[in-house]
Design a protein around this motif. Structure first.
Motif, PDB file in Angstrom:
ATOM      1  N   GLY A  47      -2.661 -58.649  28.504  1.00 41.68           N
ATOM      2  CA  GLY A  47      -3.425 -58.488  27.267  1.00 41.68           C
ATOM      3  C   GLY A  47      -2.783 -57.540  26.269  1.00 41.68           C
ATOM      4  O   GLY A  47      -3.221 -57.457  25.121  1.00 41.68           O
ATOM      5  N   ARG A  48      -1.733 -56.835  26.707  1.00 45.01           N
ATOM      6  CA  ARG A  48      -1.119 -55.827  25.827  1.00 45.01           C
ATOM      7  C   ARG A  48       0.268 -56.217  25.329  1.00 45.01           C
ATOM      8  O   ARG A  48       0.739 -55.675  24.333  1.00 45.01           O
ATOM      9  CB  ARG A  48      -1.030 -54.499  26.560  1.00 45.01           C
ATOM     10  CG  ARG A  48      -2.408 -53.948  26.892  1.00 45.01           C
ATOM     11  CD  ARG A  48      -2.323 -52.574  27.457  1.00 45.01           C
ATOM     12  NE  ARG A  48      -2.410 -52.646  28.912  1.00 45.01           N
ATOM     13  CZ  ARG A  48      -2.271 -51.619  29.711  1.00 45.01           C
ATOM     14  NH1 ARG A  48      -1.990 -50.436  29.221  1.00 45.01           N
ATOM     15  NH2 ARG A  48      -2.394 -51.757  31.006  1.00 45.01           N
ATOM     16  N   ALA A  77      12.618 -49.077  27.756  1.00 46.99           N
ATOM     17  CA  ALA A  77      12.892 -50.424  27.232  1.00 46.99           C
ATOM     18  C   ALA A  77      11.682 -51.337  27.430  1.00 46.99           C
ATOM     19  O   ALA A  77      11.388 -52.173  26.568  1.00 46.99           O
ATOM     20  CB  ALA A  77      14.135 -51.016  27.908  1.00 46.99           C
ATOM     21  N   PHE A  78      10.969 -51.180  28.542  1.00 47.97           N
ATOM     22  CA  PHE A  78       9.748 -51.956  28.754  1.00 47.97           C
ATOM     23  C   PHE A  78       8.692 -51.523  27.740  1.00 47.97           C
ATOM     24  O   PHE A  78       8.042 -52.356  27.113  1.00 47.97           O
ATOM     25  CB  PHE A  78       9.214 -51.783  30.181  1.00 47.97           C
ATOM     26  CG  PHE A  78       7.875 -52.444  30.379  1.00 47.97           C
ATOM     27  CD1 PHE A  78       7.784 -53.804  30.590  1.00 47.97           C
ATOM     28  CD2 PHE A  78       6.696 -51.704  30.311  1.00 47.97           C
ATOM     29  CE1 PHE A  78       6.543 -54.431  30.748  1.00 47.97           C
ATOM     30  CE2 PHE A  78       5.462 -52.307  30.471  1.00 47.97           C
ATOM     31  CZ  PHE A  78       5.385 -53.678  30.688  1.00 47.97           C
ATOM     32  N   ARG A  79       8.529 -50.234  27.592  1.00 51.56           N
ATOM     33  CA  ARG A  79       7.527 -49.695  26.660  1.00 51.56           C
ATOM     34  C   ARG A  79       7.751 -50.204  25.234  1.00 51.56           C
ATOM     35  O   ARG A  79       6.810 -50.505  24.518  1.00 51.56           O
ATOM     36  CB  ARG A  79       7.574 -48.169  26.672  1.00 51.56           C
ATOM     37  CG  ARG A  79       7.074 -47.568  27.957  1.00 51.56           C
ATOM     38  CD  ARG A  79       5.664 -47.223  27.760  1.00 51.56           C
ATOM     39  NE  ARG A  79       5.136 -46.378  28.806  1.00 51.56           N
ATOM     40  CZ  ARG A  79       3.898 -46.503  29.210  1.00 51.56           C
ATOM     41  NH1 ARG A  79       3.118 -47.401  28.684  1.00 51.56           N
ATOM     42  NH2 ARG A  79       3.431 -45.714  30.135  1.00 51.56           N
ATOM     43  N   ALA A  80       9.028 -50.291  24.829  1.00 46.19           N
ATOM     44  CA  ALA A  80       9.373 -50.682  23.458  1.00 46.19           C
ATOM     45  C   ALA A  80       9.254 -52.190  23.225  1.00 46.19           C
ATOM     46  O   ALA A  80       9.094 -52.623  22.082  1.00 46.19           O
ATOM     47  CB  ALA A  80      10.795 -50.222  23.137  1.00 46.19           C
ATOM     48  N   ALA A  81       9.312 -52.979  24.265  1.00 47.66           N
ATOM     49  CA  ALA A  81       9.337 -54.442  24.114  1.00 47.66           C
ATOM     50  C   ALA A  81       7.948 -55.008  23.834  1.00 47.66           C
ATOM     51  O   ALA A  81       6.974 -54.625  24.467  1.00 47.66           O
ATOM     52  CB  ALA A  81       9.918 -55.076  25.371  1.00 47.66           C
ATOM     53  N   HIS A  82       7.899 -55.936  22.912  1.00 51.92           N
ATOM     54  CA  HIS A  82       6.657 -56.664  22.632  1.00 51.92           C
ATOM     55  C   HIS A  82       6.575 -57.912  23.531  1.00 51.92           C
ATOM     56  O   HIS A  82       5.511 -58.255  24.034  1.00 51.92           O
ATOM     57  CB  HIS A  82       6.593 -57.077  21.160  1.00 51.92           C
ATOM     58  CG  HIS A  82       5.444 -57.987  20.839  1.00 51.92           C
ATOM     59  ND1 HIS A  82       4.140 -57.560  20.862  1.00 51.92           N
ATOM     60  CD2 HIS A  82       5.402 -59.306  20.531  1.00 51.92           C
ATOM     61  CE1 HIS A  82       3.340 -58.589  20.571  1.00 51.92           C
ATOM     62  NE2 HIS A  82       4.086 -59.656  20.376  1.00 51.92           N
TER      63      HIS A  82
END
Length: 168
Positions: free
Chosen positions: A56-57, A28-33
């Motif tokens: 920055g990402r 869920a963290f990986r998918a979140a902008h």
């Protein structure tokens, strides 16, 4: 006594690193902008390096204490931070109100239980903020292992965390 404090600090530092690594690997963290984090106090899981690394990402939001409320602001790097209430570094700039865009939220607490209930510091800041987050925001409590307890007193209106991340 100083030796014990040093040992605790080293242990807490390693635990924080392990917990933040688990958070960073969470789907869920990986998918979140857009991610809501918090700038940690000394007795909380340390988020400082994590915020700098991901600033920055991803669009990182941090809370700012305004009276009895938490206002969200975008983190734009360490140079955009100023000491605010309770001695916490807070981002300067405009308020962020696009709550619908928040995909992931890491929430601090004094204690959590396995049902996702959270015990805060007693001022109700997060109790007033969490209802503004949409149901689609993945809410994760992060804490040290000793903060995960059998039961946290909860009311029906309290917002539960979707998951608690602690050192395994």
């Amino acid at each position: 006594m100083a030796e014990l404090k040093t040992l605790h600090k080293a242990s807490a530092s390693q635990q924080s690193a392990d917990i933040m690594t688990a958070l960073e690997q969470h789907p869920a963290f990986r998918a979140a902008h857009t991610v809501l984090l918090y700038h940690s106090l000394k007795d909380e899981v340390d988020t400082h390096d994590f915020i700098c690394r991901w600033g920055g990402r991803k669009r990182i939001l941090l809370p700012v204490v305004i009276g009895d409320e938490l206002e969200l602001r975008v983190y734009h790097g360490p140079e955009s931070m100023a000491t605010g209430s309770y001695g916490i570094l807070e981002p300067t700039g405009e308020a962020f109100t696009d709550y619908a865009s928040i995909g992931f939220a890491a929430i601090p607490g004094m204690a959590f239980d396995r049902a996702g209930n959270r015990l805060g510091r007693g001022k109700g800041y997060y109790d007033r903020l969490l209802p503004h987050l949409p149901a689609t925001t993945y809410k994760t409590g992060i804490c040290f292992p000793y903060q995960l307890i059998d039961e946290v007193p909860a009311e029906p209106f309290d917002i539960r965390m979707d998951e608690i991340i602690t050192q395994r």
